[in-house]
Write a protein that holds these residues in place. Structure first.
Motif, PDB file in Angstrom:
ATOM      1  N   LYS A   1    -108.947  22.051 -32.594  1.00 20.86           N
ATOM      2  CA  LYS A   1    -110.014  22.818 -31.964  1.00 20.86           C
ATOM      3  C   LYS A   1    -109.485  24.137 -31.386  1.00 20.86           C
ATOM      4  CE  LYS A   1    -112.419  18.947 -32.437  1.00 20.86           C
ATOM      5  NZ  LYS A   1    -113.474  18.774 -33.434  1.00 20.86           N
ATOM      6  N   ASP A   2    -110.376  25.127 -31.287  1.00 21.51           N
ATOM      7  CA  ASP A   2    -110.147  26.357 -30.503  1.00 21.51           C
ATOM      8  C   ASP A   2    -108.726  26.899 -30.716  1.00 21.51           C
ATOM      9  OD1 ASP A   2    -110.425  28.417 -28.747  1.00 21.51           O
ATOM     10  OD2 ASP A   2    -110.521  27.184 -26.943  1.00 21.51           O
ATOM     11  N   THR A   3    -108.424  27.369 -31.916  1.00 18.43           N
ATOM     12  CA  THR A   3    -107.055  27.747 -32.280  1.00 18.43           C
ATOM     13  C   THR A   3    -106.808  29.247 -32.196  1.00 18.43           C
ATOM     14  OG1 THR A   3    -107.628  27.891 -34.621  1.00 18.43           O
ATOM     15  CG2 THR A   3    -106.851  25.758 -33.818  1.00 18.43           C
ATOM     16  N   GLU A   4    -105.524  29.591 -31.974  1.00 16.93           N
ATOM     17  CA  GLU A   4    -105.073  30.980 -32.045  1.00 16.93           C
ATOM     18  C   GLU A   4    -103.610  30.994 -32.479  1.00 16.93           C
ATOM     19  OE1 GLU A   4    -104.038  33.058 -28.280  1.00 16.93           O
ATOM     20  OE2 GLU A   4    -105.016  31.344 -27.301  1.00 16.93           O
ATOM     21  N   LYS A   5    -103.216  32.062 -33.197  1.00 19.70           N
ATOM     22  CA  LYS A   5    -101.855  32.179 -33.681  1.00 19.70           C
ATOM     23  C   LYS A   5    -100.950  32.736 -32.593  1.00 19.70           C
ATOM     24  CE  LYS A   5    -103.073  32.769 -38.566  1.00 19.70           C
ATOM     25  NZ  LYS A   5    -102.968  33.657 -39.755  1.00 19.70           N
ATOM     26  N   ILE A   6     -99.720  32.165 -32.493  1.00 20.49           N
ATOM     27  CA  ILE A   6     -98.738  32.631 -31.524  1.00 20.49           C
ATOM     28  C   ILE A   6     -97.355  32.615 -32.171  1.00 20.49           C
ATOM     29  CG2 ILE A   6    -100.042  31.837 -29.498  1.00 20.49           C
ATOM     30  CD1 ILE A   6     -98.122  29.437 -29.373  1.00 20.49           C
ATOM     31  N   LYS A   7     -96.354  33.099 -31.447  1.00 25.24           N
ATOM     32  CA  LYS A   7     -94.968  33.053 -31.883  1.00 25.24           C
ATOM     33  C   LYS A   7     -94.168  32.207 -30.901  1.00 25.24           C
ATOM     34  CE  LYS A   7     -94.897  36.151 -35.340  1.00 25.24           C
ATOM     35  NZ  LYS A   7     -94.370  35.917 -36.699  1.00 25.24           N
TER      36      LYS A   7
ATOM     37  N   THR B   1     -79.893  29.687 -33.799  1.00 25.17           N
ATOM     38  CA  THR B   1     -79.550  31.108 -33.852  1.00 25.17           C
ATOM     39  C   THR B   1     -80.572  31.936 -34.600  1.00 25.17           C
ATOM     40  OG1 THR B   1     -78.222  30.636 -35.824  1.00 25.17           O
ATOM     41  CG2 THR B   1     -77.077  30.625 -33.707  1.00 25.17           C
ATOM     42  N   GLY B   2     -81.694  31.368 -34.964  1.00 25.27           N
ATOM     43  CA  GLY B   2     -82.701  32.073 -35.737  1.00 25.27           C
ATOM     44  C   GLY B   2     -83.677  32.855 -34.886  1.00 25.27           C
ATOM     45  N   GLU B   3     -84.775  33.260 -35.523  1.00 26.18           N
ATOM     46  CA  GLU B   3     -85.763  34.115 -34.873  1.00 26.18           C
ATOM     47  C   GLU B   3     -87.016  33.324 -34.495  1.00 26.18           C
ATOM     48  OE1 GLU B   3     -84.998  37.170 -34.110  1.00 26.18           O
ATOM     49  OE2 GLU B   3     -83.044  36.973 -35.078  1.00 26.18           O
ATOM     50  N   TYR B   4     -88.024  34.063 -34.013  1.00 28.17           N
ATOM     51  CA  TYR B   4     -89.300  33.453 -33.668  1.00 28.17           C
ATOM     52  C   TYR B   4     -89.981  32.910 -34.932  1.00 28.17           C
ATOM     53  CZ  TYR B   4     -89.164  35.402 -28.951  1.00 28.17           C
ATOM     54  OH  TYR B   4     -88.825  35.694 -27.658  1.00 28.17           O
ATOM     55  N   ILE B   5     -90.784  31.873 -34.750  1.00 25.96           N
ATOM     56  CA  ILE B   5     -91.527  31.315 -35.867  1.00 25.96           C
ATOM     57  C   ILE B   5     -93.017  31.327 -35.541  1.00 25.96           C
ATOM     58  CG2 ILE B   5     -89.614  29.812 -36.496  1.00 25.96           C
ATOM     59  CD1 ILE B   5     -91.320  27.459 -35.424  1.00 25.96           C
ATOM     60  N   ASP B   6     -93.833  31.215 -36.597  1.00 23.53           N
ATOM     61  CA  ASP B   6     -95.281  31.180 -36.418  1.00 23.53           C
ATOM     62  C   ASP B   6     -95.712  29.809 -35.921  1.00 23.53           C
ATOM     63  OD1 ASP B   6     -95.671  33.805 -37.336  1.00 23.53           O
ATOM     64  OD2 ASP B   6     -95.655  33.129 -39.433  1.00 23.53           O
ATOM     65  N   ALA B   7     -96.699  29.794 -35.039  1.00 26.73           N
ATOM     66  CA  ALA B   7     -97.243  28.545 -34.527  1.00 26.73           C
ATOM     67  C   ALA B   7     -98.721  28.754 -34.204  1.00 26.73           C
ATOM     68  CB  ALA B   7     -96.483  28.080 -33.294  1.00 26.73           C
ATOM     69  N   ILE B   8     -99.399  27.659 -33.902  1.00 29.18           N
ATOM     70  CA  ILE B   8    -100.816  27.702 -33.570  1.00 29.18           C
ATOM     71  C   ILE B   8    -101.034  27.009 -32.236  1.00 29.18           C
ATOM     72  CG2 ILE B   8    -103.123  26.917 -34.232  1.00 29.18           C
ATOM     73  CD1 ILE B   8    -102.158  27.050 -37.154  1.00 29.18           C
ATOM     74  N   LYS B   9    -101.722  27.673 -31.344  1.00 28.79           N
ATOM     75  CA  LYS B   9    -102.089  27.103 -30.054  1.00 28.79           C
ATOM     76  C   LYS B   9    -103.526  26.588 -30.159  1.00 28.79           C
ATOM     77  CE  LYS B   9    -102.352  28.480 -25.158  1.00 28.79           C
ATOM     78  NZ  LYS B   9    -102.155  29.634 -24.240  1.00 28.79           N
ATOM     79  N   SER B  10    -103.741  25.336 -29.775  1.00 28.90           N
ATOM     80  CA  SER B  10    -105.049  24.719 -29.950  1.00 28.90           C
ATOM     81  C   SER B  10    -105.479  24.002 -28.680  1.00 28.90           C
ATOM     82  CB  SER B  10    -105.005  23.725 -31.125  1.00 28.90           C
ATOM     83  OG  SER B  10    -106.219  23.016 -31.245  1.00 28.90           O
ATOM     84  N   ARG B  11    -106.702  24.286 -28.245  1.00 24.11           N
ATOM     85  CA  ARG B  11    -107.254  23.662 -27.028  1.00 24.11           C
ATOM     86  C   ARG B  11    -108.360  22.669 -27.402  1.00 24.11           C
ATOM     87  NH1 ARG B  11    -106.850  29.161 -26.054  1.00 24.11           N
ATOM     88  NH2 ARG B  11    -105.501  29.814 -24.333  1.00 24.11           N
ATOM     89  N   LYS B  12    -108.805  21.942 -26.386  1.00 23.03           N
ATOM     90  CA  LYS B  12    -109.988  21.085 -26.465  1.00 23.03           C
ATOM     91  C   LYS B  12    -109.859  19.959 -27.498  1.00 23.03           C
ATOM     92  CE  LYS B  12    -112.981  24.884 -24.994  1.00 23.03           C
ATOM     93  NZ  LYS B  12    -114.170  25.718 -25.319  1.00 23.03           N
ATOM     94  N   ASN B  13    -108.646  19.400 -27.609  1.00 23.67           N
ATOM     95  CA  ASN B  13    -108.432  18.304 -28.543  1.00 23.67           C
ATOM     96  C   ASN B  13    -108.578  16.957 -27.836  1.00 23.67           C
ATOM     97  OD1 ASN B  13    -107.414  19.714 -31.116  1.00 23.67           O
ATOM     98  ND2 ASN B  13    -106.226  20.677 -29.488  1.00 23.67           N
ATOM     99  N   PHE B  14    -109.106  15.976 -28.575  1.00 24.05           N
ATOM    100  CA  PHE B  14    -109.314  14.641 -28.004  1.00 24.05           C
ATOM    101  C   PHE B  14    -108.136  13.739 -28.349  1.00 24.05           C
ATOM    102  CE2 PHE B  14    -110.903  10.290 -27.927  1.00 24.05           C
ATOM    103  CZ  PHE B  14    -111.535  10.262 -26.684  1.00 24.05           C
TER     104      PHE B  14
END
Length: 442
Positions: free
Chosen positions: A83-89, A95-108
């Protein structure tokens, strides 16, 4: 902003950031019960519990080393239910770099009678973040501080049962064997102070993160105190793969660890390289981590609301020896392979007045577990024998590798010095055989 997140081959530890959570994001026991209990699976000292997320039944690692919940290894169908997702880093250990992730709210989230209808999670969609291959079963996520904040948690390693108590309805009982310690929180993660004897002439009151998600006994950070120095006897080792790359360090033995009246001698200790865990040093007072190789030896009462932890009494694992992998091999689950299996059947008949029986053989094809070598420690028995990463293990001591669980293979590599190990592997389509003996280094 991701402070702590890493995967280890035999022990898995995760560092993640601390984010503010909605006030409604709360786990509660539905009904009038004072507690809710459930069984858990234990793999390589780690606790796995079933959790239903938005209607999907998933497996989660229980980990006091994380604050917010993290998810991965989801099918497309399960991912679409978030639910209610947005992309974040995010950035973690390694020793690597930032990776893509998804922040999600309102989950049951549902854990039996425990419910939360507005839970915040972080999804790592990358297939490179492969946690299940190191566990031999599908793991979909990690849950920790979000859950521990709302309960007093009783972990019984002997019976593999865990109870979540409503803090308002829980009362402590007198216990002569109990050892109680104050919890100190930094970014919502629990720490305690333990007496660690580094050598006969050097000891420290070490501030350690309590980490259910790490299956080592102890990690110490050599830059965190002038008293912490790496012993003369050690060996370089691959400690695991983090969210941002590989983690390396040194393994050795520690003279003594004291948990009140309980004393452990010659326990295993690891000293991770500072370049792999630079984010950990944001907490300058921290000296290391107390992991599940120690924690599993007790029945634990973890009380975030009351800010204390109780080592209630010794568990069935209390007297287990402190062992380590003497082969130099790290193994991982490699999906499934098709294996022909011979089946027999009896065909009865009548020929010339006499009864006849024929044995007919046929082959069926079955999917079996496949294992691959993920790492080979330099100068280890396996390395000297000629084994290499990406070798697919077909047989172990003349038995098909699929007849073993991953934790059984790890146990085999860790318990008996001098034991001969014979491996048949497939390398670039060629069947090869290697043999070596397990050897202690420290």
């Amino acid at each position: 902003m991701l402070e702590r997140l890493k995967i280890l081959p035999v022990f898995f530890l995760f560092f993640c950031c601390m984010f503010k959570v909605h006030a409604q994001d709360k786990f509660q026991i539905v009904g009038k019960s004072k507690h809710h209990s459930l069984s858990f699976k234990m793999i390589n000292n780690l606790i796995i519990i079933p959790i239903e997320v938005n209607g999907s039944k998933l497996n989660f690692l229980l980990d006091t080393g994380v604050d917010n919940s993290i998810m991965f290894n989801l099918s497309v169908e399960d991912s679409l239910k978030l639910k209610d997702t947005e992309k974040i880093k995010l950035r973690g250990l390694g020793t690597g770099e930032y990776i893509d992730a998804i922040k999600s709210r309102k989950n049951f989230f549902s854990i039996g009678k425990i419910k939360n209808g507005d839970h915040l999670i972080y999804l790592i969609p990358s297939k490179d973040f492969d946690f299940s291959s190191k566990m031999g079963m599908t793991i979909n996520g990690i849950i920790g501080g979000d859950l521990f904040r709302d309960f007093i948690v009783d972990i019984n390693y002997s019976s593999k049962r865990i109870k979540f108590y409503d803090p308002k309805k829980y009362s402590y009982k007198d216990c002569r064997k109990c050892q109680s310690f104050d919890l100190h929180f930094y970014k919502n993660k629990p720490y305690l102070y333990l007496d660690v004897e580094l050598s006969p002439s050097e000891r420290i009151d070490a501030k350690l993160l309590i980490d259910l998600g790490g299956s080592d006994a102890l990690w110490l950070f050599d830059k965190s105190s002038d008293k912490i120095n790496i012993p003369e006897k050690y060996f370089e080792d691959y400690l695991g793969k983090g969210l941002s790359g590989d983690i390396y360090g040194k393994r050795s033995k520690i003279d003594k660890i004291s948990l009140g009246n309980y004393i452990f001698t010659s326990a295993n200790v690891a000293y991770p390289d500072s370049t792999s865990i630079e984010n950990v040093y944001l907490h300058k007072e921290r000296n290391g981590t107390l992991g599940s190789e120690i924690l599993k030896r007790f029945r634990l009462i973890i009380d975030y609301p009351g800010e204390k932890i109780v080592f209630k009494n010794p568990s069935s694992y209390f007297n287990d020896p402190f062992v380590y992998n003497m082969s130099g091999l790290e193994m991982a689950y490699n999906g499934s392979m098709i294996v022909p299996e011979r089946k027999s059947s009896l065909l009865k008949g009548d020929e010339g007045g006499s009864s006849t029986v024929q044995i007919l053989y046929s082959y069926v094809y079955a999917l079996k577990t496949s294992y691959i070598i993920s790492e080979v420690r330099k100068d280890s028995p396996a390395d000297k024998a000629g084994l290499k990463p990406k070798d697919v293990v077909m047989r172990i001591n003349n038995r098909p590798a699929y007849n073993f669980k991953l934790e059984e293979i790890i146990h085999m590599f860790s318990t008996k010095e001098g034991k001969r190990i014979k491996l048949n592997v497939m390398r670039n389509g060629v069947d090869l055989t290697f043999s070596f003996k397990l050897k202690k280094i420290i």
